[in-house]
Enzyme design. Structure first.
Site, PDB file in Angstrom:
ATOM      1  N   CYS A  39      -7.764   9.504   1.435  1.00  0.00           N
ATOM      2  CA  CYS A  39      -8.291   9.876   0.394  1.00  0.00           C
ATOM      3  C   CYS A  39      -8.672  11.280   0.684  1.00  0.00           C
ATOM      4  CB  CYS A  39      -9.643   9.189   0.213  1.00  0.00           C
ATOM      5  SG  CYS A  39     -10.408   9.333  -1.497  1.00  0.00           S
ATOM      6  N   HIS A  44      -7.797   3.326   0.637  1.00  0.00           N
ATOM      7  CA  HIS A  44      -8.822   3.234   1.806  1.00  0.00           C
ATOM      8  C   HIS A  44      -8.456   2.122   2.557  1.00  0.00           C
ATOM      9  CE1 HIS A  44     -11.752   6.630   1.174  1.00  0.00           C
ATOM     10  NE2 HIS A  44     -11.583   6.543   0.001  1.00  0.00           N
ATOM     11  N   GLU A  56      -9.103   1.665   5.497  1.00  0.00           N
ATOM     12  CA  GLU A  56     -10.336   1.509   6.575  1.00  0.00           C
ATOM     13  C   GLU A  56     -11.526   0.669   6.053  1.00  0.00           C
ATOM     14  OE1 GLU A  56     -11.625   5.236   4.484  1.00  0.00           O
ATOM     15  OE2 GLU A  56      -9.740   4.327   4.804  1.00  0.00           O
TER      16      GLU A  56
END
Length: 286
Positions: free
Chosen positions: A100, A194, A196
Site C-alpha cells: 500500500c 495488504h 500482511e
C-alpha cells in the site's frame, strides 16, 4: 527492519482500534512466518527520527515498509523524511518489500509518481487481480492462480512507475497492483494490497473510513459499510465457512491466511537469491 510511515498520532489511533500499529502488525506476521527472526521497528517519518545512512541499513537482511494514511504526493516534512529513508534503503542495496503506502513510497523515491485516485477508492477486497506477462514468471507471485482477490483499502494509487520498474500485476480498478523496482543498488518488491493484514483488521479499517467510502460511492450509508465489515469479520472468524465465502464472492486466495500472505512468503523465500548490486552502480534517470 520494519519502517512505519504512520505518524505518532496515527499509530496511537490504529492501536486504539486494531490493537497494533501497522509496524506491529507486520512484526506479528513475520514472527509467525519466521519465528527466529530478529526485528527492529523504526519510524522514519517522525519529527525526531534519526537520518538513516545507507551504511546503517547494511546489517539487515531486509526492510519492510508498511501501509499508512500517508499521502506521498504531499510535500510535508514527514513525507520528505520517509522518501529520504527509502532512498537510503535503495543506496544500501538491502532488499525491501512494501504494501500500500509502502509501495507508493518506493515508487516516488525511485522517481515515479503517485496520485489521489480519481473519483474512486478500492476498499475491502481488490477484485480480479491478474499477473502481467512479466508477473507470471516472477517469484513474487509464485503459486498465485490466473486471477485472485486480495485484502485492500486505499484512496491513492501509482500514476507512473519509475525507470527500472517492472509491472507484475494489475486489475480493473488500480493498474499497479504489484511491481518490482530496481534503483541505485537496491531491489524492491511491492503490492498495492495488504498481504500482511488479518481480515479482521480490514473490517476495522472499513468502519474507520466509513465516511470516505460513502463519499466515494462505494456504499450508500454507514449502515451498508457496517454490513460489509460484518461479513469480512465473519470470514475472519470462520475462514472455511462456505456461506461467508459465497456472500463475499471470494475463495481461499483471500479467505485462507496462508494463501493471503503468499507475496510475503515468496519474498522471504527469495531473499538469499536477491543479489545486492555492486557499490557505485548508477541510479536510473529520474
Amino acid at each position: 527492519m520494519i519502517a512505519e510511515s504512520e505518524t505518532p498520532d496515527e499509530r496511537d489511533a490504529r492501536r486504539a482500534h486494531a490493537g497494533k500499529s501497522s509496524g506491529e502488525t507486520y512484526a506479528a506476521t513475520l514472527r509467525q512466518l519466521a519465528p527466529d527472526c530478529v526485528i527492529d521497528i523504526v519510524q522514519p517519518a517522525d519529527d525526531d527520527a534519526p537520518a538513516y545512512a545507507p551504511e546503517d541499513l547494511l546489517r539487515y537482511d531486509a526492510v519492510f515498509l508498511t501501509g499508512s494514511p500517508l499521502h506521498v504526493y504531499d510535500d510535508t516534512p514527514a513525507v520528505r523524511r520517509q522518501l529520504a529513508f527509502m532512498r537510503a534503503v535503495f543506496a544500501a542495496g538491502t532488499p525491501s518489500f512494501g504494501s500500500c503506502a509502502g509501495l507508493q513510497i518506493a515508487v516516488v523515491a525511485a522517481g515515479g509518481r503517485v496520485r489521489k485516485m480519481p473519483d474512486r477508492m478500492e476498499a475491502g477486497i481488490a477484485r480480479r487481480i491478474v499477473a502481467t506477462a512479466a508477473g507470471r514468471s516472477h517469484p513474487l507471485l509464485a503459486d498465485r492462480p490466473g486471477t485472485w482477490d486480495a485484502a485492500a483499502i486505499h484512496g491513492d494509487e501509482v500514476e507512473q512507475l519509475p525507470d527500472g520498474a517492472t509491472l507484475l500485476a494489475t486489475n480493473p480498478v488500480t493498474r499497479v497492483q504489484a511491481v518490482e523496482i530496481r534503483y541505485d543498488r537496491g531491489i524492491f518488491w511491492g503490492v498495492q494490497y495488504h498481504p500482511e493484514l488479518a481480515l479482521g483488521e480490514i473490517a476495522i479499517a472499513l468502519r474507520r473510513q466509513a465516511d470516505d467510502l460513502v463519499a466515494a460511492g462505494l456504499a450508500e450509508s454507514d449502515r451498508h459499510v457496517e454490513a460489509q465489515a460484518d461479513l469480512i469479520e465473519a470470514l475472519h472468524r470462520e475462514p472455511d465457512q462456505r456461506a461467508h465465502r459465497w456472500r463475499l464472492g471470494v475463495d481461499g486466495e483471500l479467505a485462507d491466511e496462508e494463501r493471503r500472505r503468499r507475496e510475503i512468503v515468496n519474498f522471504l523465500a527469495a531473499l538469499p537469491a536477491l543479489d545486492r548490486r555492486p557499490a557505485g552502480a548508477v541510479a536510473p534517470a529520474g
